[in-house]
Design a protein around this motif. Structure first.
Motif, short mmCIF file in Angstrom:
data_model
loop_
_atom_site.label_atom_id
_atom_site.label_comp_id
_atom_site.label_asym_id
_atom_site.label_seq_id
_atom_site.Cartn_x
_atom_site.Cartn_y
_atom_site.Cartn_z
N ALA A 85 0.66 -1.17 0.02
CA ALA A 85 -0.09 -0.06 0.02
C ALA A 85 0.95 1.38 -0.03
CB ALA A 85 -1.12 -0.17 1.12
N SER A 89 1.97 2.94 -4.03
CA SER A 89 1.56 4.47 -4.14
C SER A 89 2.50 5.24 -4.38
CB SER A 89 0.48 4.86 -2.86
OG SER A 89 -0.62 4.05 -2.57
N THR A 92 3.82 4.73 -8.03
CA THR A 92 3.03 5.09 -8.81
C THR A 92 3.19 6.49 -9.15
OG1 THR A 92 1.54 3.30 -8.40
CG2 THR A 92 0.71 5.33 -9.90
N LEU A 118 -0.50 -2.58 -5.98
CA LEU A 118 -1.64 -2.12 -5.13
C LEU A 118 -2.96 -2.92 -5.29
CD1 LEU A 118 -1.35 1.70 -5.45
CD2 LEU A 118 -1.49 0.44 -3.38
#
Length: 129
Positions: A85, A89, A92, A118
């Protein structure tokens, strides 16, 4: 009283009529070429050198874009094994920033791997919670 020449009747129409027939039939190439040059749009020569995709990618990469792209790729690969998580993130977002700064391939790989991490996290968490 008839002033017709017997040789002219055998040879066909008079010269001016033959020229007109040839023009109407489009058989006169010299006039066609001249007309084509007049009717064609003006030639605009583009003086910009042709470059390949590799040259364009390398020339527009900002100095921090490549380093950020590698860092995002490392985060994306780590996110597959640890804290998906958080690291997915971050990978990305950093992948998007490196894509914008010109390091397109590294940015796309980081984005894709981070999103896969994710998606796997959000699909597997309900099974183990």
């Amino acid at each position: 009283m008839d002033e017709r020449d017997p040789d002219r009747e055998k040879s066909g129409p008079p010269a001016y009529q033959r020229d007109q027939i040839r023009r109407e039939a489009g058989l006169e190439r010299e006039e066609d070429a001249e007309f084509a040059a007049e009717a064609a749009p003006p030639l605009i020569v583009n003086r910009v050198p042709v470059t390949t995709q590799e040259n364009v990618e390398q020339s527009y990469v900002r100095p921090g874009g490549r380093a950020m792209g590698y860092f995002a790729l490392v985060l994306a690969l780590l996110s597959l094994f640890f804290a998906p998580a958080l690291l997915g993130s971050a990978a990305t977002l950093l992948g998007f920033f490196s894509f914008v700064q010109g390091s397109r391939a590294l940015g796309v790989w980081s984005i894709v791997i981070g999103l896969i991490s994710l998606a796997g996290y959000f699909l597997l968490v309900p099974l183990y919670a």
